[in-house]
Design a protein around this motif. Structure first.
Motif, PDB file in Angstrom:
ATOM      1  N   PHE A   1      70.494 -47.971 -21.655  1.00 61.50           N
ATOM      2  CA  PHE A   1      69.912 -46.891 -22.473  1.00 61.50           C
ATOM      3  C   PHE A   1      68.398 -46.913 -22.288  1.00 61.50           C
ATOM      4  O   PHE A   1      67.842 -47.855 -21.724  1.00 61.50           O
TER       5      PHE A   1
ATOM      6  N   ILE B   1      62.678 -47.909 -28.821  1.00 59.85           N
ATOM      7  CA  ILE B   1      61.538 -48.532 -29.520  1.00 59.85           C
ATOM      8  C   ILE B   1      60.638 -47.505 -30.187  1.00 59.85           C
ATOM      9  O   ILE B   1      59.644 -47.877 -30.809  1.00 59.85           O
TER      10      ILE B   1
ATOM     11  N   VAL C   1      69.083 -52.911 -10.791  1.00 65.63           N
ATOM     12  CA  VAL C   1      69.740 -52.836 -12.111  1.00 65.63           C
ATOM     13  C   VAL C   1      69.054 -51.757 -12.970  1.00 65.63           C
ATOM     14  O   VAL C   1      67.854 -51.547 -12.900  1.00 65.63           O
TER      15      VAL C   1
ATOM     16  N   MET D   1      68.953 -49.927 -16.971  1.00 66.18           N
ATOM     17  CA  MET D   1      69.204 -50.201 -18.398  1.00 66.18           C
ATOM     18  C   MET D   1      70.359 -49.339 -18.881  1.00 66.18           C
ATOM     19  O   MET D   1      70.533 -48.214 -18.427  1.00 66.18           O
TER      20      MET D   1
ATOM     21  N   SER E   1      62.373 -56.627 -22.462  1.00 70.71           N
ATOM     22  CA  SER E   1      61.773 -55.379 -21.975  1.00 70.71           C
ATOM     23  C   SER E   1      61.183 -54.572 -23.123  1.00 70.71           C
ATOM     24  O   SER E   1      60.070 -54.033 -23.023  1.00 70.71           O
ATOM     25  N   GLN E   2      61.938 -54.476 -24.201  1.00 72.15           N
ATOM     26  CA  GLN E   2      61.416 -53.736 -25.371  1.00 72.15           C
ATOM     27  C   GLN E   2      60.137 -54.381 -25.875  1.00 72.15           C
ATOM     28  O   GLN E   2      59.155 -53.698 -26.191  1.00 72.15           O
TER      29      GLN E   2
ATOM     30  N   TYR F   1      62.346 -53.608 -16.951  1.00 71.61           N
ATOM     31  CA  TYR F   1      63.693 -54.115 -17.218  1.00 71.61           C
ATOM     32  C   TYR F   1      64.215 -54.929 -16.027  1.00 71.61           C
ATOM     33  O   TYR F   1      64.851 -55.973 -16.215  1.00 71.61           O
ATOM     34  N   ARG F   2      63.961 -54.477 -14.819  1.00 73.08           N
ATOM     35  CA  ARG F   2      64.483 -55.190 -13.650  1.00 73.08           C
ATOM     36  C   ARG F   2      63.872 -56.579 -13.551  1.00 73.08           C
ATOM     37  O   ARG F   2      64.574 -57.569 -13.288  1.00 73.08           O
TER      38      ARG F   2
ATOM     39  N   LEU G   1      68.642 -56.731  -3.409  1.00 69.49           N
ATOM     40  CA  LEU G   1      69.178 -56.948  -4.779  1.00 69.49           C
ATOM     41  C   LEU G   1      69.414 -55.594  -5.442  1.00 69.49           C
ATOM     42  O   LEU G   1      68.587 -54.691  -5.328  1.00 69.49           O
TER      43      LEU G   1
ATOM     44  N   GLN H   1      71.907 -63.853  -7.150  1.00 69.63           N
ATOM     45  CA  GLN H   1      71.372 -63.817  -8.533  1.00 69.63           C
ATOM     46  C   GLN H   1      71.589 -65.152  -9.203  1.00 69.63           C
ATOM     47  O   GLN H   1      70.748 -65.653  -9.928  1.00 69.63           O
TER      48      GLN H   1
ATOM     49  N   LEU I   1      66.999 -56.769 -22.140  1.00 72.05           N
ATOM     50  CA  LEU I   1      66.666 -55.628 -23.011  1.00 72.05           C
ATOM     51  C   LEU I   1      65.656 -56.029 -24.066  1.00 72.05           C
ATOM     52  O   LEU I   1      64.667 -55.320 -24.308  1.00 72.05           O
TER      53      LEU I   1
ATOM     54  N   ILE J   1      69.159 -67.548  -7.804  1.00 71.17           N
ATOM     55  CA  ILE J   1      67.816 -67.287  -8.362  1.00 71.17           C
ATOM     56  C   ILE J   1      67.718 -67.869  -9.763  1.00 71.17           C
ATOM     57  O   ILE J   1      66.704 -68.436 -10.152  1.00 71.17           O
TER      58      ILE J   1
ATOM     59  N   GLU K   1      71.653 -59.424 -19.477  1.00 71.28           N
ATOM     60  CA  GLU K   1      71.324 -58.061 -19.841  1.00 71.28           C
ATOM     61  C   GLU K   1      70.677 -57.968 -21.227  1.00 71.28           C
ATOM     62  O   GLU K   1      69.651 -57.324 -21.415  1.00 71.28           O
TER      63      GLU K   1
ATOM     64  N   GLU L   1      59.391 -48.427 -17.612  1.00 76.89           N
ATOM     65  CA  GLU L   1      60.440 -49.194 -18.297  1.00 76.89           C
ATOM     66  C   GLU L   1      61.469 -49.734 -17.300  1.00 76.89           C
ATOM     67  O   GLU L   1      61.990 -50.845 -17.477  1.00 76.89           O
ATOM     68  N   GLN L   2      61.749 -48.980 -16.228  1.00 75.64           N
ATOM     69  CA  GLN L   2      62.734 -49.441 -15.261  1.00 75.64           C
ATOM     70  C   GLN L   2      62.250 -50.713 -14.547  1.00 75.64           C
ATOM     71  O   GLN L   2      62.994 -51.676 -14.385  1.00 75.64           O
TER      72      GLN L   2
ATOM     73  N   LEU M   1      64.931 -47.626 -22.995  1.00 74.78           N
ATOM     74  CA  LEU M   1      64.226 -48.589 -23.844  1.00 74.78           C
ATOM     75  C   LEU M   1      63.149 -47.908 -24.685  1.00 74.78           C
ATOM     76  O   LEU M   1      62.939 -48.272 -25.842  1.00 74.78           O
ATOM     77  N   VAL M   2      62.500 -46.925 -24.103  1.00 71.15           N
ATOM     78  CA  VAL M   2      61.413 -46.260 -24.837  1.00 71.15           C
ATOM     79  C   VAL M   2      61.965 -45.571 -26.076  1.00 71.15           C
ATOM     80  O   VAL M   2      61.383 -45.678 -27.162  1.00 71.15           O
TER      81      VAL M   2
ATOM     82  N   TYR N   1      65.421 -58.568 -16.188  1.00 69.55           N
ATOM     83  CA  TYR N   1      66.830 -58.842 -15.926  1.00 69.55           C
ATOM     84  C   TYR N   1      66.980 -59.971 -14.908  1.00 69.55           C
ATOM     85  O   TYR N   1      67.795 -60.877 -15.091  1.00 69.55           O
ATOM     86  N   TYR N   2      66.182 -59.953 -13.802  1.00 73.60           N
ATOM     87  CA  TYR N   2      66.359 -60.971 -12.767  1.00 73.60           C
ATOM     88  C   TYR N   2      65.751 -62.305 -13.151  1.00 73.60           C
ATOM     89  O   TYR N   2      66.177 -63.349 -12.691  1.00 73.60           O
TER      90      TYR N   2
END
Lengths: 182, 448
Positions: B61, B67, B57, B59, A47-48, A30-31, B54, A119, A44, A122, A40, A26-27, B63-64, A34-35
């Motif tokens: 919270f 969901i 970043v 989250m 990502s979900q 998300y990154r 960079l 950023q 999110l 980008i 944000e 998930e990390q 995400l898992v 995000y980029y």
């Protein structure tokens, strides 16, 4: 970065394994989001959506590809679709607003650009350029991995990447010059 | 500019670690001499470094976790689809099911049939095995009846002649007061009853009854007259015997002989003539046990007549315990033979059926006529009656609305009690007695 056994367990119907797998990726998901999206909330949401898609499509993953590449393809596709829908154009005003503190910018020239500036730069890249940059630097993928992830030829990936760097450098140099001049 | 364009690709590849060592060396040589290229290389390396730096970043919270509800919903939907998918193929593919079936022979149609056949055979076998005794028991009766018939036939001639004698003795034995005529009736009634016992429901009884009735009446009239001989007194023993109705069969023959001596020779002969004729007519068609008994009794009587058996036989037979035992054993038949009058064991009281009334007499020890204690109207059809051992109560049963009702008459209380609770009479009297006894009741009342 992800054990093959965990992936197999998840594919065999082990829900706990699948959840664990999602927590490991998930990390990274998300990154990338995000980029690419530079937002944000959008990151999110994307990502979900990407995680859910991984959850439901886990059985479609084949080991001939790297799992991280497979996941990043999912994320980038979702982000590109989302970006195209939400951000048809980029306003120059927003770009200008980012660079307010001139003095700090001057100092940064010697040591590097502000992360925020980068950023922002980008975010002004075309979708595929930005995506290639993100995959290259955020996910630390190789040319081939990026090619697999985006389903693009290797040369195309190089071209996108090189061109993206030039664009970023140009943008940052112009900003730097402008900042100095301004 | 040219060199910069040339070296641009190398610089990019250098950033991506895509240059060979030789290419990297050439790149550094060029940068060493070309200031512009060196500046550009420095700028692009700086950019690449910044890109690599960079910020990671994170989250706000998990995400898992956010969901998980959605994932659960997905699971449920998936399960449903799988379930549906599982159902359909299960229906569509009969083969896998059949193979396991075939493995078990009991699952096959043939196997089930075999099991069913085996079960049926077991049931049938059990039925046959358990049914045999019935056949045997059934066979016994006809055998007895045959014997009785044989004896009856052979004895009929004797009985006819003897009947006169027999009838007389019975009447004498029961009660001195009523004397011979009554006794005769009893004897005839016994025969008739005996016939009825074996085939209780058979029609022949009724004719016998009707015939008997008339003679009884005549006897009644005669009874007072013929308070005959002391011989009867000697046979007073019969009173107890009569009390035990059930034992009546065995006792009767005993009684008969006594009377036969005295009564047969005396008046009753004319009356008895009527009886014997009637009795055989009733008994012959039925060809049942009773006639046989009667015949035997008659034989015994014959013997008795010559020998004077009554005295010896009566006392032994009169014993109550023995009588009771016989009662229980032969009760069904005995109930059929139930007399029209019942003497109390103490010989001081008598219950007699007279038409629709049950009349209780107090029998004086002298030869005086019995005094009526009380006359009880009968409710329903008469079934049977019996004295208690202490001679204080007389219990009788009647058929009221298809159910047996028990009535108790207590001499002490002088009141008749009805036990509603005792609606059903003790088992022995039930089956044989119900249908026929009523007919007897009809007889009894008329006799007096």
């Amino acid at each position: 970065m992800v054990e093959q056994g965990l992936i197999r367990a998840a594919q065999s119907g082990d829900r706990d394994a699948l959840i664990t797998l999602l927590r490991e990726i998930e990390q990274h998901v998300y990154r990338t989001a995000y980029y690419i999206l530079n937002n944000e909330q959008d990151a999110l949401d994307a990502s979900q959506e990407a995680l859910i898609r991984v959850y439901t499509k886990i059985n479609s993953y084949e080991e001939k590809a790297q799992f991280k590449t497979w996941v990043q393809r999912i994320v980038t596709n979702i982000c590109i679709d989302k970006f195209r829908r939400n951000k048809p154009t980029v306003s120059i005003d927003e770009h200008d607003l980012v660079f307010e503190d001139r003095q700090n910018v001057e100092k940064e020239v010697m040591t590097g650009y502000l992360a925020q500036d980068i950023q922002e730069a980008i975010n002004h890249l075309p979708d595929h350029h930005r995506t290639v940059i993100v995959l290259r630097y955020v996910q630390d993928l190789s040319y081939n991995e990026i090619a697999d992830c985006l389903n693009l030829p290797l040369n195309t990936v190089k071209s996108y990447l090189f061109r993206a760097r030039q664009q970023l450098q140009n943008m940052l140099q112009e900003h730097q010059k402008g900042g100095v001049s301004g | 500019m040219n060199c910069q364009q040339v070296m641009e690709d190398w610089m990019q590849r250098y950033l991506d670690q895509d240059l060979t060592p030789d290419e990297t060396a050439q790149l550094y040589k060029h940068i060493a001499v070309c200031a512009e290229c060196a500046e550009h290389f420095q700028m692009i390396k700086l950019l690449s470094r910044d890109l690599e730096d960079l910020p990671p970043v994170t989250m706000p919270f998990s995400l898992v976790d956010s969901i998980l509800p959605q994932l659960d919903a997905i699971d449920r939907a998936r399960d449903e689809r799988l379930a549906e998918a599982a159902r359909k193929p299960a229906e569509m593919i009969p083969e896998p099911r059949r193979t396991p079936r075939s493995s078990g022979w009991w699952g096959t149609i043939a196997g089930r049939t075999a099991i069913g056949a085996a079960a049926a055979a077991v049931v049938l076998g059990a039925a046959i095995f358990s049914y045999e005794p019935k056949q045997l028991s059934d066979a016994e009766i006809p055998y007895q009846s045959e014997q009785s018939n044989m004896t009856a036939n052979s004895s009929i001639a004797e009985s006819e002649t003897e009947m006169q004698q027999e009838d007389v003795p019975d009447a004498n034995s029961t009660v001195p007061e009523e004397q011979q005529p009554l006794m005769k009736e009893e004897g005839s009634a016994d025969q008739a009853e005996g016939g009825t016992e074996v085939l209780p429901d058979t029609p022949p009884e009724t004719p016998v009854e009707s015939r008997q009735e008339t003679p009884k009446e005549t006897r009644e009239s005669a009874a007072p007259d013929g308070q005959e001989s002391s011989n009867e007194r000697s046979t007073t023993k019969t009173a107890p015997s009569q009390d035990s109705k059930s034992s009546g069969e065995t006792e009767k023959p005993q009684v008969k002989p006594d009377k036969s001596k005295s009564a047969a020779q005396s008046e009753p002969s004319s009356e008895t003539n009527n009886n014997p004729q009637e009795a055989p007519s009733g008994s012959d068609p039925e060809a049942a046990l009773p006639p046989a008994e009667d015949s035997t009794a008659a034989d015994a009587e014959v013997g008795n007549k010559s020998d004077e058996p009554p005295a010896a036989e009566d006392p032994s037979m009169n014993d109550e315990p023995a009588v009771e035992a016989e009662e229980n054993f032969i009760f069904g038949m005995a109930s059929m033979l139930a007399p029209l009058q019942w003497d109390a064991p103490d010989g001081l009281h008598r219950a007699q059926l007279e038409g629709d009334q049950l009349v209780l007499y107090q029998v004086p020890k002298s030869e005086d006529p019995p005094a009526v204690i009380q006359s009880l109207p009968l409710q329903g059809e008469w079934i049977t009656g019996q004295w208690s051992e202490d001679s204080k109560t007389f219990t009788y049963w009647t058929m009221v609305d298809g159910t047996e009702k028990q009535h108790v008459y207590s001499l002490e209380k002088q009141n008749s009690k009805e036990d509603s609770s005792a609606a059903e009479v003790p088992p022995p009297a039930k089956t044989p007695a119900r249908s026929e006894p009523p007919t007897k009741t009809e007889r009894a009342p008329r006799t007096p």
